[in-house]
Scaffold this active site. Sequence first.
Site, PDB file in Angstrom:
ATOM      1  N   LYS A  29       1.193  -0.734  -0.018  1.00  0.00           N
ATOM      2  CA  LYS A  29       0.322   0.452   0.156  1.00  0.00           C
ATOM      3  C   LYS A  29       0.564   1.005   0.043  1.00  0.00           C
ATOM      4  CE  LYS A  29       0.476   2.133   4.396  1.00  0.00           C
ATOM      5  NZ  LYS A  29       1.362   3.126   4.254  1.00  0.00           N
ATOM      6  N   ASP A 156      -2.829  -1.263   9.828  1.00  0.00           N
ATOM      7  CA  ASP A 156      -2.978  -1.526   7.928  1.00  0.00           C
ATOM      8  C   ASP A 156      -3.228  -2.379   7.304  1.00  0.00           C
ATOM      9  OD1 ASP A 156      -2.075   1.059   8.228  1.00  0.00           O
ATOM     10  OD2 ASP A 156       0.144   0.254   7.360  1.00  0.00           O
TER      11      ASP A 156
HETATM   12  P1  ATP Z   1       3.918   0.815   7.829  1.00  0.00           P
HETATM   13  O1  ATP Z   1       3.718   0.784   6.268  1.00  0.00           O
HETATM   14  O2  ATP Z   1       2.774  -0.381   8.088  1.00  0.00           O
HETATM   15  O3  ATP Z   1       4.587   0.895   8.958  1.00  0.00           O
HETATM   16  P2  ATP Z   1       6.504  -0.410   6.683  1.00  0.00           P
HETATM   17  O4  ATP Z   1       6.413  -0.848   5.437  1.00  0.00           O
HETATM   18  O5  ATP Z   1       7.503   0.096   7.202  1.00  0.00           O
HETATM   19  O6  ATP Z   1       4.660  -1.056   7.801  1.00  0.00           O
HETATM   20  P3  ATP Z   1       7.162  -3.929   7.556  1.00  0.00           P
HETATM   21  O7  ATP Z   1       7.918  -4.348   6.580  1.00  0.00           O
HETATM   22  O8  ATP Z   1       5.575  -3.514   7.710  1.00  0.00           O
HETATM   23  O9  ATP Z   1       7.446  -2.226   7.605  1.00  0.00           O
HETATM   24  O10 ATP Z   1       7.057  -4.627   9.085  1.00  0.00           O
HETATM   25  C1  ATP Z   1       7.830  -3.373  10.146  1.00  0.00           C
HETATM   26  C2  ATP Z   1       8.761  -4.391  11.175  1.00  0.00           C
HETATM   27  O11 ATP Z   1       7.575  -5.566  11.216  1.00  0.00           O
HETATM   28  C3  ATP Z   1       9.396  -5.072  10.807  1.00  0.00           C
HETATM   29  O12 ATP Z   1      10.647  -4.024  10.475  1.00  0.00           O
HETATM   30  C4  ATP Z   1      10.064  -6.421  11.289  1.00  0.00           C
HETATM   31  O13 ATP Z   1      10.746  -6.093  12.460  1.00  0.00           O
HETATM   32  C5  ATP Z   1       8.318  -6.355  11.601  1.00  0.00           C
HETATM   33  N1  ATP Z   1       7.790  -7.714  10.632  1.00  0.00           N
HETATM   34  C6  ATP Z   1       7.189  -8.839  11.823  1.00  0.00           C
HETATM   35  N2  ATP Z   1       6.262  -9.989  10.227  1.00  0.00           N
HETATM   36  C7  ATP Z   1       6.999  -8.846   9.188  1.00  0.00           C
HETATM   37  C8  ATP Z   1       6.499  -9.220   7.782  1.00  0.00           C
HETATM   38  N3  ATP Z   1       5.908 -10.361   7.804  1.00  0.00           N
HETATM   39  N4  ATP Z   1       7.579  -8.581   6.856  1.00  0.00           N
HETATM   40  C9  ATP Z   1       7.859  -7.537   7.419  1.00  0.00           C
HETATM   41  N5  ATP Z   1       8.334  -7.062   8.617  1.00  0.00           N
HETATM   42  C10 ATP Z   1       7.433  -7.581   9.810  1.00  0.00           C
END
Ligand code: ATP
Length: 318
Positions: A29, A156
């Site tokens: 997203k 989210d």
């Molecule tokens: P958002 O945009 O929702 O804030 P993001 O894109 O910045 O999220 P994500 O990659 O969704 O970040 O995940 C953030 C943290 O969640 C990761 O650094 C990790 O520690 C934890 N996590 C747990 N499970 C997962 C997964 N399957 N994939 C990615 N991160 C995960």
Amino acid sequence: MTEAWGPDDEDDRRRRGASGPVRVRVPSKINLHLGVGPLRADGYHELSTVYHAISLYDELTARRGDTLTLTMEGEGAGELALDESNLVIKATRALAAYTGMPAHARLHLRKQIPLAGGLAGGSADAAAALVACDALWGTGLSRDELARIAAGIGSDVPFLVYGGTALGTGRGEVVSPVLARPVSWHWVVAVADGGLATPQAYGELDRLRAAGGAPEPVGEPDALLAALRQRDPAVLAAALGNDLQAAALSLRPALAETLKAGEAAGALAGLVSGSGPTCVFLARDAAHAERIADELIAANVCRDARAAHGPVAGARVS
Ligand code: ATP
């Protein structure tokens, strides 16, 4: 696969589940509008956001098993824990608790969405696990039921169960679809080196606001919602906004170069995606997006740049 079965097969599906592997594709997203309100007593900020699902996907395959296991390949492999802290495992356990099924599955994740990139990759994987295990176990929950379970996993996650373009309120978990023209918008996703922790970006915004150093808040998404009812990408470009952008730029000043390079390459607009550090750019059409992606890679301002389009469906059996 479940999607090939008609409504008459619903009871059968509930009884049997899938005997073969279930493969689910889930999008990432971006936030076309991300208005961050005051900090609430529960530690979350009140949000007013417009989510948009784009065609940069993770894929989760679920097979029958006697225990719960998770393996992975792609973005973050070797770095991301595959234990109980992983959102895929949390989502599978939440579905098992809700349905009374044993949490048994062999899960394999193929990850293209960068870790901690502001693209909600972890939430996407959680949504994929709910849809995949629901099909594997034959529990036949509705999307609304899956979204209710999703809200307990992360803000989210409900949106990634539905996909499309949707308004998010509360801490982002209250999702309602946006009525928009059936138009495909073309984006370039510029992936940065390394991630940015979401709580750190919110903390930085709080700090900037307290010090009087944050830009004027983007407020309510009225102009953005009006722009989505038109077909003109230039109108949409003018309406994009993200309160977390200033925080991401403060933590990662180099992102200003990425945004500048996208503009120089002819993008109609560029903005930080969610909490960053991924930047996204709006293009006129698919060919324009490919050209901008090539120029961003040549300018050496990101780890990778990919063309994508939206809106696309949420987590679906493929
Ligand atoms: P958002 O945009 O929702 O804030 P993001 O894109 O910045 O999220 P994500 O990659 O969704 O970040 O995940 C953030 C943290 O969640 C990761 O650094 C990790 O520690 C934890 N996590 C747990 N499970 C997962 C997964 N399957 N994939 C990615 N991160 C995960």
